[in-house]
Design a protein around this motif. Structure first.
Motif, PDB file in Angstrom:
ATOM      1  N   LEU A 137     -15.532   5.856  43.810  1.00 55.99           N
ATOM      2  CA  LEU A 137     -15.967   6.892  43.776  1.00 55.99           C
ATOM      3  C   LEU A 137     -17.357   7.580  42.379  1.00 55.99           C
ATOM      4  CD1 LEU A 137     -15.172   9.959  45.001  1.00 55.99           C
ATOM      5  CD2 LEU A 137     -16.542  10.570  43.300  1.00 55.99           C
ATOM      6  N   LEU A 138     -18.158   6.908  41.979  1.00 54.06           N
ATOM      7  CA  LEU A 138     -19.218   7.195  41.253  1.00 54.06           C
ATOM      8  C   LEU A 138     -19.203   9.134  40.178  1.00 54.06           C
ATOM      9  CD1 LEU A 138     -22.298   5.301  41.728  1.00 54.06           C
ATOM     10  CD2 LEU A 138     -20.757   4.725  40.622  1.00 54.06           C
ATOM     11  N   PHE A 139     -17.867   8.874  39.510  1.00 53.42           N
ATOM     12  CA  PHE A 139     -17.947  10.275  38.673  1.00 53.42           C
ATOM     13  C   PHE A 139     -18.311  10.344  37.465  1.00 53.42           C
ATOM     14  CE2 PHE A 139     -14.765  13.258  37.183  1.00 53.42           C
ATOM     15  CZ  PHE A 139     -15.032  14.117  37.218  1.00 53.42           C
ATOM     16  N   SER A 140     -19.590  11.480  37.081  1.00 57.07           N
ATOM     17  CA  SER A 140     -19.527  11.603  35.376  1.00 57.07           C
ATOM     18  C   SER A 140     -19.346  12.397  35.337  1.00 57.07           C
ATOM     19  CB  SER A 140     -21.272  11.640  35.865  1.00 57.07           C
ATOM     20  OG  SER A 140     -21.504  12.727  36.541  1.00 57.07           O
ATOM     21  N   GLY A 141     -18.824  13.338  35.423  1.00 55.97           N
ATOM     22  CA  GLY A 141     -17.689  14.753  35.052  1.00 55.97           C
ATOM     23  C   GLY A 141     -19.147  15.718  34.993  1.00 55.97           C
ATOM     24  N   GLY A 142     -20.286  15.958  36.013  1.00 57.43           N
ATOM     25  CA  GLY A 142     -21.532  16.408  36.230  1.00 57.43           C
ATOM     26  C   GLY A 142     -20.676  16.871  37.513  1.00 57.43           C
ATOM     27  N   SER A 158     -17.369  23.141  30.597  1.00 56.26           N
ATOM     28  CA  SER A 158     -17.594  24.111  29.806  1.00 56.26           C
ATOM     29  C   SER A 158     -19.134  24.435  29.595  1.00 56.26           C
ATOM     30  CB  SER A 158     -16.976  24.839  28.528  1.00 56.26           C
ATOM     31  OG  SER A 158     -17.255  23.631  27.981  1.00 56.26           O
ATOM     32  N   LEU A 159     -19.955  22.873  29.511  1.00 53.18           N
ATOM     33  CA  LEU A 159     -21.234  22.703  29.578  1.00 53.18           C
ATOM     34  C   LEU A 159     -22.264  23.677  30.143  1.00 53.18           C
ATOM     35  CD1 LEU A 159     -20.943  19.180  28.947  1.00 53.18           C
ATOM     36  CD2 LEU A 159     -22.251  20.775  27.107  1.00 53.18           C
ATOM     37  N   TYR A 160     -21.680  23.945  31.525  1.00 51.99           N
ATOM     38  CA  TYR A 160     -22.622  24.565  32.222  1.00 51.99           C
ATOM     39  C   TYR A 160     -23.145  25.921  31.871  1.00 51.99           C
ATOM     40  CZ  TYR A 160     -22.880  20.564  35.578  1.00 51.99           C
ATOM     41  OH  TYR A 160     -23.192  19.153  35.830  1.00 51.99           O
ATOM     42  N   PHE A 181     -26.275  23.887  29.719  1.00 52.43           N
ATOM     43  CA  PHE A 181     -27.003  23.089  31.108  1.00 52.43           C
ATOM     44  C   PHE A 181     -27.038  22.955  32.690  1.00 52.43           C
ATOM     45  CE2 PHE A 181     -25.591  21.536  26.495  1.00 52.43           C
ATOM     46  CZ  PHE A 181     -26.494  20.528  26.595  1.00 52.43           C
ATOM     47  N   ARG A 182     -28.027  22.649  32.774  1.00 53.38           N
ATOM     48  CA  ARG A 182     -28.028  22.994  34.186  1.00 53.38           C
ATOM     49  C   ARG A 182     -28.445  21.148  34.744  1.00 53.38           C
ATOM     50  NH1 ARG A 182     -33.898  24.720  36.781  1.00 53.38           N
ATOM     51  NH2 ARG A 182     -33.065  24.904  38.910  1.00 53.38           N
ATOM     52  N   THR A 183     -27.947  20.805  34.539  1.00 54.00           N
ATOM     53  CA  THR A 183     -27.491  19.382  35.247  1.00 54.00           C
ATOM     54  C   THR A 183     -27.418  18.337  33.553  1.00 54.00           C
ATOM     55  OG1 THR A 183     -28.770  17.236  35.018  1.00 54.00           O
ATOM     56  CG2 THR A 183     -29.609  19.529  35.719  1.00 54.00           C
ATOM     57  N   ILE A 184     -26.231  17.207  33.918  1.00 50.15           N
ATOM     58  CA  ILE A 184     -25.729  16.991  32.836  1.00 50.15           C
ATOM     59  C   ILE A 184     -25.218  15.489  32.988  1.00 50.15           C
ATOM     60  CG2 ILE A 184     -23.518  16.785  30.969  1.00 50.15           C
ATOM     61  CD1 ILE A 184     -22.289  19.315  31.927  1.00 50.15           C
ATOM     62  N   GLY A 185     -26.135  14.827  31.814  1.00 45.64           N
ATOM     63  CA  GLY A 185     -25.889  13.810  31.744  1.00 45.64           C
ATOM     64  C   GLY A 185     -25.536  12.970  30.618  1.00 45.64           C
ATOM     65  N   ASP A 186     -26.302  11.732  30.544  1.00 51.60           N
ATOM     66  CA  ASP A 186     -26.254  11.218  28.970  1.00 51.60           C
ATOM     67  C   ASP A 186     -26.559  12.394  27.983  1.00 51.60           C
ATOM     68  OD1 ASP A 186     -27.418   9.495  26.974  1.00 51.60           O
ATOM     69  OD2 ASP A 186     -26.968   7.642  28.174  1.00 51.60           O
ATOM     70  N   GLY A 224     -31.873  18.507  28.813  1.00 51.82           N
ATOM     71  CA  GLY A 224     -32.464  19.189  28.181  1.00 51.82           C
ATOM     72  C   GLY A 224     -31.420  20.457  28.806  1.00 51.82           C
ATOM     73  N   ALA A 225     -31.413  21.233  28.019  1.00 51.98           N
ATOM     74  CA  ALA A 225     -30.803  22.538  28.308  1.00 51.98           C
ATOM     75  C   ALA A 225     -31.949  23.934  28.961  1.00 51.98           C
ATOM     76  CB  ALA A 225     -29.514  23.151  26.487  1.00 51.98           C
TER      77      ALA A 225
END
Lengths: 301, 204
Positions: free
Chosen positions: A32-37, A207-209, A245-250, A255-256
């Protein structure tokens, strides 16, 4: 006769759980690909529900670009511990060190594209025959075309012009040796559905969201977080902004948005009023009109 | 309190899955583009992207079909190859739309898109009437057991909104569908390009 009706969220949940169980039935070694997003968190939550009270029968796979927000990693490690899953990390830094890929140079350099090679190498190394992802069809126009069970050839390539039929709830996971599948259980969810589900199921997210204070700068109209991996151009200045952040990637391509939302309810209201898509803040999609399709053909998720 | 209510209203929504069908160039993708555009479900960045690529191709209007034709080959050739899924919501319902290809060699992709639908919108070009591919798609929709079919007689603007043309096509279709087992069949005259009778009721 008693009338029986379910809400759309229940229907989407049932569909996703069905797909996850189907993966377990058809494949021998799925990751399962897990990015933490938020999307991958929702997929792992669904996987827990699908097999409860047993543990998730898949390893969690994180493709680590090395350019993460520290908050995501803290969240990831705590989450893995909580659900008792095995975490496998594919490191882009390692691929660079081995000479498998060459790092991009310049101001907009990002390791996003390099992930593909690391992902494919990791899939080959651990002999995964299926990788489950949290991609959604409403995110991007090339993703809108993809099947739930998406076939990849032995080089990890997607052939969008020759996809398999996928009727009703019959999923075809047949493949030759060395090929694998990407499976997207929440294909039919929208950004709003994901947030509603997080709210409804009280799922924890990084918490970034939520709205917070952060040093950031503007590039091409997008607010980027100031990190050690980003070089500043002339005229770009770092300011502290209240954002989320609306989406979290690299960290180099996410962008925020300026926001004061500190609860899930507030985020939902913001999403409802939004006039741009969440990927509007993703620099990786703006490289060309078919940026996503091109990356997917090479094996991106 | 209102926040709580909003969330509950959202949670109580039903889901409708529908598909478009019909022959090549009858305007399936354009109809969906129009539906999304007029119901204000297109985001600014998506609209800007299709506006820019319409301009690049030399169109003097914004080609709404580009919204669902997401693959490079589809944009280059101006056709739909595989199903695209789109999502939108009204205050009462959530919708999942499958935009399917009209070309005969991609019929299998149409079947994939139609298999999960509860409603099929079958487009008919008012100038051409009931074509072979329209019949094929209608038949497949009936075979798959889709309970509701709506025939959209499209491009009414090109036949001067003629009642006569509409009635003739309607009779033709009714003759064909009388042999099929479909619970509910409806007819609507539309112009997807102009947006007549799609979201807003026609004044013609």
């Amino acid at each position: 006769m008693i009338s029986y009706s379910i809400t759309h969220l229940e229907e989407l949940e049932a569909e996703a759980i069905y797909v996850l169980r189907e993966v377990f039935a058809q494949f021998e070694n799925a990751a399962l690909l897990f990015s933490g997003g938020k999307d991958s968190i929702v997929v792992s939550h669904l996987a827990r529900k699908a097999f409860w009270p047993a543990r998730i029968p898949f390893s969690l796979l994180h493709i680590d670009t090395g350019h993460n927000f520290p908050e995501t990693l803290v969240f990831r490690d705590a989450y893995i511990k909580k659900i008792g899953a095995e975490l496998i990390i594919g490191s882009v830094q390692e691929s660079i060190d081995k000479g498998r890929v060459v790092e991009e140079k310049g101001y907009n350099a990002s390791r996003n594209v390099l992930q593909t090679v690391t992902l494919l190498d990791t899939i080959e190394k651990y002999k995964f025959d299926c990788a489950i992802g949290g991609a959604r069809r409403d995110e991007e126009k090339a993703r809108a075309k993809e099947r739930f069970f998406s076939h990849r050839d032995e080089f990890g390539q997607w052939d969008p012009k020759n996809q398999r039929p996928e009727l009703w709830n019959i999923f075809n996971g047949r493949k030759h040796h060395g090929e694998h599948f990407r499976v997207f259980p929440i294909s039919n969810w929208t950004e709003m559905d994901v947030w509603q589900y997080i709210y409804h199921e009280k799922i924890e997210i990084p918490s970034l969201y939520y709205s917070h204070q952060r040093e950031s700068f503007k590039r091409d109209g997008v607010i980027m977080a100031a990190t050690d991996f980003m070089e500043l151009k002339e005229g770009e200045e770092i300011k502290v902004r209240t954002l989320r952040f609306r989406t979290i990637g690299d960290a180099t391509c996410t962008g925020a948005t300026i926001s004061k939302a500190i609860t899930i309810e507030e985020i939902i209201q913001e999403v409802a009023a939004a006039r741009t898509t969440e990927r509007g803040t993703r620099a990786d999609d703006k490289r060309s009109e078919a940026a996503m399709e091109d990356r997917k053909k090479e094996g991106y998720f | 309190m209102t926040k709580e209510l909003d969330n509950n209203a959202y949670l109580d929504m039903e889901l409708l899955r529908f598909t478009t069908a019909g022959s090549v160039d009858d305007g399936k993708s354009t109809l969906i583009g129009r539906l999304l555009y007029d119901s204000k479900s297109i985001f600014i960045d998506q609209y800007e992207a299709i506006e820019a690529s319409s301009k690049r191709k030399g169109d003097d209007y914004v080609n709404l079909a580009l919204l669902t034709d997401g693959l490079r080959a589809e944009r280059e050739q101006g056709i739909t190859i595989d199903v695209a899924y789109r999502y939108y919501a009204t205050p009462k319902r959530k919708f999942i739309i499958a935009d399917t290809p009209g070309h005969i060699q991609y019929t299998r992709n149409m079947v994939t898109g139609a298999s999960t639908a509860n409603l099929a919108l079958i487009l008919v070009d008012a100038r051409k009437g009931l074509l072979e591919q329209t019949q094929r798609h209608t038949f497949i929709a009936a075979l798959l057991g889709i309970p509701h079919i709506v025939f959209c007689i499209n491009k009414m603007d090109l036949v001067d909104y003629s009642q006569e043309v509409y009635d003739r096509i309607r009779d033709e279709i009714e003759g064909f569908t009388s042999k099929l087992d479909v619970k509910d069949i409806q007819f609507i005259p539309v112009s997807a390009l102009i947006g007549d009778n799609v979201v807003h009721k026609s004044k013609k």
